[in-house]
Motif scaffolding. Structure first.
Motif, PDB file in Angstrom:
ATOM      1  N   TYR A  88       0.882  -1.162   0.000  1.00  0.00           N
ATOM      2  CA  TYR A  88       0.000   0.000   0.000  1.00  0.00           C
ATOM      3  C   TYR A  88       0.917   1.208   0.000  1.00  0.00           C
ATOM      4  CZ  TYR A  88      -3.156   3.580   1.886  1.00  0.00           C
ATOM      5  OH  TYR A  88      -3.898   4.713   2.091  1.00  0.00           O
ATOM      6  N   GLN A  89       0.727   2.064  -0.974  1.00  0.00           N
ATOM      7  CA  GLN A  89       1.526   3.287  -1.031  1.00  0.00           C
ATOM      8  C   GLN A  89       0.576   4.459  -1.174  1.00  0.00           C
ATOM      9  OE1 GLN A  89       4.096   3.862  -4.500  1.00  0.00           O
ATOM     10  NE2 GLN A  89       5.743   4.208  -3.037  1.00  0.00           N
ATOM     11  N   GLY A  90       0.709   5.413  -0.280  1.00  0.00           N
ATOM     12  CA  GLY A  90      -0.136   6.593  -0.318  1.00  0.00           C
ATOM     13  C   GLY A  90       0.698   7.850  -0.230  1.00  0.00           C
ATOM     14  N   ILE A  91       0.314   8.859  -0.996  1.00  0.00           N
ATOM     15  CA  ILE A  91       0.914  10.191  -0.951  1.00  0.00           C
ATOM     16  C   ILE A  91      -0.225  11.151  -0.622  1.00  0.00           C
ATOM     17  CG2 ILE A  91       2.123  12.003  -2.237  1.00  0.00           C
ATOM     18  CD1 ILE A  91       3.854   9.529  -1.846  1.00  0.00           C
ATOM     19  N   PHE A  92      -0.020  11.988   0.401  1.00  0.00           N
ATOM     20  CA  PHE A  92      -1.100  12.834   0.887  1.00  0.00           C
ATOM     21  C   PHE A  92      -0.533  14.113   1.480  1.00  0.00           C
ATOM     22  CE2 PHE A  92      -0.125   9.143   3.456  1.00  0.00           C
ATOM     23  CZ  PHE A  92       0.378   9.696   4.621  1.00  0.00           C
ATOM     24  N   ASP A  93      -1.407  15.022   1.868  1.00  0.00           N
ATOM     25  CA  ASP A  93      -0.996  16.360   2.323  1.00  0.00           C
ATOM     26  C   ASP A  93      -0.860  16.522   3.825  1.00  0.00           C
ATOM     27  OD1 ASP A  93      -0.767  17.475  -0.219  1.00  0.00           O
ATOM     28  OD2 ASP A  93      -2.886  17.994  -0.290  1.00  0.00           O
ATOM     29  N   THR A  94      -1.332  15.571   4.599  1.00  0.00           N
ATOM     30  CA  THR A  94      -1.261  15.720   6.050  1.00  0.00           C
ATOM     31  C   THR A  94      -0.150  14.835   6.601  1.00  0.00           C
ATOM     32  OG1 THR A  94      -2.854  13.948   6.432  1.00  0.00           O
ATOM     33  CG2 THR A  94      -3.733  16.175   6.181  1.00  0.00           C
ATOM     34  N   ASP A  95       0.231  15.063   7.835  1.00  0.00           N
ATOM     35  CA  ASP A  95       1.246  14.188   8.409  1.00  0.00           C
ATOM     36  C   ASP A  95       0.635  12.820   8.727  1.00  0.00           C
ATOM     37  OD1 ASP A  95       0.120  14.162  11.078  1.00  0.00           O
ATOM     38  OD2 ASP A  95       1.127  16.050  11.490  1.00  0.00           O
ATOM     39  N   PHE A  96       1.502  11.879   9.062  1.00  0.00           N
ATOM     40  CA  PHE A  96       1.101  10.491   9.289  1.00  0.00           C
ATOM     41  C   PHE A  96      -0.002  10.374  10.342  1.00  0.00           C
ATOM     42  CE2 PHE A  96       1.452   6.656  11.827  1.00  0.00           C
ATOM     43  CZ  PHE A  96       1.347   5.664  10.867  1.00  0.00           C
ATOM     44  N   ASP A  97       0.185  11.056  11.481  1.00  0.00           N
ATOM     45  CA  ASP A  97      -0.788  10.936  12.566  1.00  0.00           C
ATOM     46  C   ASP A  97      -2.182  11.354  12.100  1.00  0.00           C
ATOM     47  OD1 ASP A  97       1.354  10.167  14.118  1.00  0.00           O
ATOM     48  OD2 ASP A  97       1.332  11.934  15.416  1.00  0.00           O
ATOM     49  N   SER A 113     -15.192  -1.755   5.773  1.00  0.00           N
ATOM     50  CA  SER A 113     -13.967  -2.384   6.250  1.00  0.00           C
ATOM     51  C   SER A 113     -12.781  -1.783   5.499  1.00  0.00           C
ATOM     52  CB  SER A 113     -14.049  -3.897   6.004  1.00  0.00           C
ATOM     53  OG  SER A 113     -14.186  -4.144   4.622  1.00  0.00           O
ATOM     54  N   THR A 114     -11.622  -2.324   5.748  1.00  0.00           N
ATOM     55  CA  THR A 114     -10.424  -1.907   5.048  1.00  0.00           C
ATOM     56  C   THR A 114      -9.759  -3.132   4.455  1.00  0.00           C
ATOM     57  OG1 THR A 114      -8.221  -0.945   5.304  1.00  0.00           O
ATOM     58  CG2 THR A 114      -9.173  -1.922   7.260  1.00  0.00           C
ATOM     59  N   ALA A 115      -9.091  -2.960   3.342  1.00  0.00           N
ATOM     60  CA  ALA A 115      -8.365  -4.065   2.714  1.00  0.00           C
ATOM     61  C   ALA A 115      -7.337  -4.642   3.674  1.00  0.00           C
ATOM     62  CB  ALA A 115      -7.691  -3.590   1.428  1.00  0.00           C
ATOM     63  N   PHE A 116      -6.891  -3.832   4.624  1.00  0.00           N
ATOM     64  CA  PHE A 116      -5.875  -4.281   5.568  1.00  0.00           C
ATOM     65  C   PHE A 116      -6.360  -5.460   6.422  1.00  0.00           C
ATOM     66  CE2 PHE A 116      -3.516   0.071   6.026  1.00  0.00           C
ATOM     67  CZ  PHE A 116      -3.256   0.065   4.666  1.00  0.00           C
ATOM     68  N   GLU A 117      -7.678  -5.615   6.553  1.00  0.00           N
ATOM     69  CA  GLU A 117      -8.206  -6.733   7.333  1.00  0.00           C
ATOM     70  C   GLU A 117      -7.784  -8.077   6.760  1.00  0.00           C
ATOM     71  OE1 GLU A 117     -12.433  -6.058   7.578  1.00  0.00           O
ATOM     72  OE2 GLU A 117     -12.195  -4.539   9.126  1.00  0.00           O
ATOM     73  N   ASN A 118      -7.314  -8.082   5.513  1.00  0.00           N
ATOM     74  CA  ASN A 118      -6.870  -9.311   4.855  1.00  0.00           C
ATOM     75  C   ASN A 118      -5.364  -9.532   4.992  1.00  0.00           C
ATOM     76  OD1 ASN A 118      -9.445 -10.144   3.505  1.00  0.00           O
ATOM     77  ND2 ASN A 118      -9.236  -8.055   2.747  1.00  0.00           N
ATOM     78  N   LEU A 119      -4.731  -8.755   5.845  1.00  0.00           N
ATOM     79  CA  LEU A 119      -3.285  -8.852   6.033  1.00  0.00           C
ATOM     80  C   LEU A 119      -2.961  -9.502   7.377  1.00  0.00           C
ATOM     81  CD1 LEU A 119      -2.318  -5.289   4.764  1.00  0.00           C
ATOM     82  CD2 LEU A 119      -2.382  -7.441   3.460  1.00  0.00           C
ATOM     83  N   GLU A 120      -1.924 -10.309   7.373  1.00  0.00           N
ATOM     84  CA  GLU A 120      -1.510 -10.977   8.607  1.00  0.00           C
ATOM     85  C   GLU A 120      -1.107  -9.949   9.657  1.00  0.00           C
ATOM     86  OE1 GLU A 120       1.570 -13.792   7.650  1.00  0.00           O
ATOM     87  OE2 GLU A 120       0.193 -15.072   6.518  1.00  0.00           O
ATOM     88  N   GLY A 121      -1.604 -10.146  10.868  1.00  0.00           N
ATOM     89  CA  GLY A 121      -1.231  -9.285  11.982  1.00  0.00           C
ATOM     90  C   GLY A 121      -2.041  -8.011  12.117  1.00  0.00           C
ATOM     91  N   VAL A 134      -2.159   2.001  14.171  1.00  0.00           N
ATOM     92  CA  VAL A 134      -0.920   2.730  13.913  1.00  0.00           C
ATOM     93  C   VAL A 134       0.291   1.821  14.111  1.00  0.00           C
ATOM     94  CG1 VAL A 134       0.550   4.607  14.759  1.00  0.00           C
ATOM     95  CG2 VAL A 134      -1.891   4.980  14.426  1.00  0.00           C
ATOM     96  N   ARG A 135       0.268   1.016  15.150  1.00  0.00           N
ATOM     97  CA  ARG A 135       1.380   0.101  15.410  1.00  0.00           C
ATOM     98  C   ARG A 135       1.579  -0.834  14.216  1.00  0.00           C
ATOM     99  NH1 ARG A 135       0.252  -0.677  20.219  1.00  0.00           N
ATOM    100  NH2 ARG A 135      -1.227  -2.388  19.981  1.00  0.00           N
ATOM    101  N   PHE A 136       0.479  -1.359  13.667  1.00  0.00           N
ATOM    102  CA  PHE A 136       0.572  -2.229  12.493  1.00  0.00           C
ATOM    103  C   PHE A 136       1.214  -1.480  11.327  1.00  0.00           C
ATOM    104  CE2 PHE A 136      -1.009  -3.652   8.412  1.00  0.00           C
ATOM    105  CZ  PHE A 136      -0.726  -4.998   8.446  1.00  0.00           C
ATOM    106  N   VAL A 137       0.728  -0.263  11.078  1.00  0.00           N
ATOM    107  CA  VAL A 137       1.254   0.521   9.963  1.00  0.00           C
ATOM    108  C   VAL A 137       2.735   0.816  10.178  1.00  0.00           C
ATOM    109  CG1 VAL A 137       1.102   2.723   8.743  1.00  0.00           C
ATOM    110  CG2 VAL A 137      -0.981   1.470   9.316  1.00  0.00           C
ATOM    111  N   ARG A 138       3.093   1.251  11.375  1.00  0.00           N
ATOM    112  CA  ARG A 138       4.505   1.569  11.662  1.00  0.00           C
ATOM    113  C   ARG A 138       5.392   0.322  11.519  1.00  0.00           C
ATOM    114  NH1 ARG A 138       6.276   7.007  12.320  1.00  0.00           N
ATOM    115  NH2 ARG A 138       4.519   8.170  13.094  1.00  0.00           N
TER     116      ARG A 138
END
Length: 177
Positions: A88-97, A113-121, A134-138
């Motif tokens: 997943y790659q995103g480019i956006f105008d706000t900071d990560f938080d 839902s989110t596509a992320f629900e299909n990801l391990e962990g 956030v922990r998952f993303v980081r």
């Protein structure tokens, strides 16, 4: 006003960066803000991710402004390694938080839902536990080490405004002919 393309090298070490609510605040680059996540797909779930992509595209046809709160420039989803890994790659105008909190609020409000629900962990309680999201993303973030912008530091709203002005000028010139 001449706009010159620019590139910025992003530091490997983040200890000296400003700390936000969820960790280091990566600097805004000529490409604005963004992140790349690479994670393993739950066995047999690649089809669900692809289907979610179709669902999202259809939802955007019905409401082109659905993702507007995220201030996105681009999203790119990639299934690779024989559909066992997802990027997943995103480019956006706000900071990560802010992006992360806005994404959780947007999907929770829309009841989707989110596509992320299909990801391990990925945490099952992501809607009510932003820290786990956030922990998952980081943990799955693969920071870039250089980012380039042909039109550096320009926001998505500025691009849209420039396109509206271009359209209005074209219409005006057409009426003069």
């Amino acid at each position: 006003m001449e706009i010159k393309p620019q590139a910025v090298v992003i530091p490997r070490e983040t200890g000296h960066l400003e700390q936000g609510k969820y960790g280091p605040v990566y600097p805004r680059t000529p490409a604005c803000y963004g992140f790349t996540i690479i994670a393993n797909v739950k066995p047999g779930r690649a089809g669900a991710i692809r289907e979610y992509g179709y669902t999202l595209a259809k939802a955007l046809e019905e409401d082109p402004h659905l993702l507007a709160p995220l201030k996105l420039h681009y999203l790119r989803w990639v299934l690779f390694d024989d559909d066992t890994r997802f990027m997943y790659q995103g480019i956006f105008d706000t900071d990560f938080d802010k992006y992360t909190e806005d994404a959780i609020a947007l999907f929770s409000k829309a009841g989707v839902s989110t596509a992320f629900e299909n990801l391990e962990g990925f945490p099952e309680d992501w809607r009510t536990n932003p820290e786990a999201f956030v922990r998952f993303v980081r943990e799955h973030h693969c920071p870039s080490f250089i980012e380039y912008g042909e039109y550096p530091y320009v926001t998505a709203d500025e691009v849209k405004k420039a396109l509206r002005i271009k359209g209005a000028l074209s219409e005006m010139l057409d009426q003069l002919q």
